[in-house]
Motif scaffolding. Sequence first.
Motif, PDB file in Angstrom:
ATOM      1  N   GLY A  41       0.920  -0.967  -0.159  1.00  0.00           N
ATOM      2  CA  GLY A  41       0.614  -0.156  -0.135  1.00  0.00           C
ATOM      3  C   GLY A  41       0.786   1.342   0.102  1.00  0.00           C
ATOM      4  O   GLY A  41       1.824   1.342   0.763  1.00  0.00           O
ATOM      5  N   LYS A  53       1.384   6.848  -6.953  1.00  0.00           N
ATOM      6  CA  LYS A  53      -0.106   5.895  -7.863  1.00  0.00           C
ATOM      7  C   LYS A  53      -0.304   4.659  -8.060  1.00  0.00           C
ATOM      8  O   LYS A  53       0.752   3.611  -8.096  1.00  0.00           O
ATOM      9  N   PRO A  54      -1.359   4.137  -8.410  1.00  0.00           N
ATOM     10  CA  PRO A  54      -1.187   2.524  -8.425  1.00  0.00           C
ATOM     11  C   PRO A  54      -0.514   2.001  -8.838  1.00  0.00           C
ATOM     12  O   PRO A  54      -0.652   2.885 -10.338  1.00  0.00           O
ATOM     13  N   ALA A 109      -0.213  -1.076  -5.203  1.00  0.00           N
ATOM     14  CA  ALA A 109      -1.451  -1.928  -5.443  1.00  0.00           C
ATOM     15  C   ALA A 109      -2.630  -1.236  -5.310  1.00  0.00           C
ATOM     16  O   ALA A 109      -3.507  -0.716  -5.592  1.00  0.00           O
ATOM     17  N   ASN A 110      -2.338  -0.225  -4.109  1.00  0.00           N
ATOM     18  CA  ASN A 110      -3.141   0.315  -3.445  1.00  0.00           C
ATOM     19  C   ASN A 110      -2.551   2.187  -2.751  1.00  0.00           C
ATOM     20  O   ASN A 110      -1.546   2.031  -2.604  1.00  0.00           O
ATOM     21  N   VAL A 111      -2.736   3.518  -3.075  1.00  0.00           N
ATOM     22  CA  VAL A 111      -2.527   4.316  -2.474  1.00  0.00           C
ATOM     23  C   VAL A 111      -3.530   5.245  -0.728  1.00  0.00           C
ATOM     24  O   VAL A 111      -4.109   5.128  -1.148  1.00  0.00           O
ATOM     25  N   VAL A 146      -9.503  -1.051   0.981  1.00  0.00           N
ATOM     26  CA  VAL A 146      -8.937  -2.006   0.010  1.00  0.00           C
ATOM     27  C   VAL A 146      -9.097  -3.230  -0.035  1.00  0.00           C
ATOM     28  O   VAL A 146     -10.105  -3.690   1.174  1.00  0.00           O
ATOM     29  N   ASP A 204      -8.555  -6.097  -5.951  1.00  0.00           N
ATOM     30  CA  ASP A 204      -8.585  -4.683  -6.337  1.00  0.00           C
ATOM     31  C   ASP A 204      -6.990  -4.790  -6.032  1.00  0.00           C
ATOM     32  O   ASP A 204      -5.620  -4.626  -7.404  1.00  0.00           O
ATOM     33  N   VAL A 205      -6.242  -4.933  -4.998  1.00  0.00           N
ATOM     34  CA  VAL A 205      -4.492  -5.857  -4.925  1.00  0.00           C
ATOM     35  C   VAL A 205      -4.005  -6.371  -5.389  1.00  0.00           C
ATOM     36  O   VAL A 205      -2.921  -6.053  -6.326  1.00  0.00           O
ATOM     37  N   THR A 226      -3.981  -4.711  -9.408  1.00  0.00           N
ATOM     38  CA  THR A 226      -3.286  -3.926  -9.081  1.00  0.00           C
ATOM     39  C   THR A 226      -1.996  -4.727  -9.828  1.00  0.00           C
ATOM     40  O   THR A 226      -0.472  -4.214 -10.767  1.00  0.00           O
TER      41      THR A 226
END
Length: 277
Positions: free
Chosen positions: A118, A125-126, A237-239, A248, A252-253, A256
């Motif tokens: 994260g 950015k992701p 993977a996410n911010v 989250v 999605d993780v 990405t």
Amino acid sequence: MIVSEYRKKINEAARFLADGLDLRPTVGIILGTGLGGLADRIEKHKIIPYRDIPHFPESTVESHAGQLIAGHLGGKAVLAFQGRFHFYEGYSLEEVTFPVRVLATLGVRTLILSNAAGGLNPLFKPGDLMIIRDHINLMGVNPLRGPNIEKWGVRFPDMSMPYDRALCAKAEEVALASGLPVQKGVYVAVSGPSLETPAETRFLRMIGADAVGMSTVPEVIVARHAGLKVFAVSVIANVNLPECMQPVSIEDVIATAGKAEPTLVLLISRLLKAMDD
Ligand code: HPA
């Protein structure tokens, strides 16, 4: 854990691999969540399911394949672990770092790790790649706790330079020459499996972390104890921004991480090619 038994298990696993591979690996690779695809680029010499390796823990996370691939990548003889063991799954840190001890026993000199993390740095950015330059261990545990095996390393291993500077510089060079954008930063490891609250996210940013994840640091500590050079990359993977946290999801993780994977594969294979033996 009884130290002599652990050592015996490591030696037996290493002997099994040394006998079964007519390849002397110099580089070990541990692939993170959703990042197993690098294995497809390895000129395959042999695929060994973890369950065939004596004493090897079994991988439980679905996004991890649980197999070892031995072959060549970027002209180097590599052993790549597709599927890692996480502390949050309930494994002990001896199990989490089992592959690293086996690699060290086999005479591997460099360890390359990837993970999905994260982002905490608001400029990330992701999908970004972050070369890990330093880490903070907030797992609340250390894999070297307990009796020290002097043959493996010293009681108080130095951590003033856990990530090899020359490899980081080479990776930056390779990234620039290949037009691959990369970030650099500090990775903080937490035990998980729950994700961070807004207050935890703010805290992790304040203590100097650029990315947060649930792996890598135990493996790096053991690798440094064993004298291996380390290079590690996070796929952001996410911010997470504390003032506007978004939920989250693991889906999605993984999605990405999968999208960023081709860039990661390029970076690692070109780094291997550019690396000295
Ligand atoms: N926090 C912790 N670990 C993670 C995250 C996160 O936001 N994303 C991927 N791994």
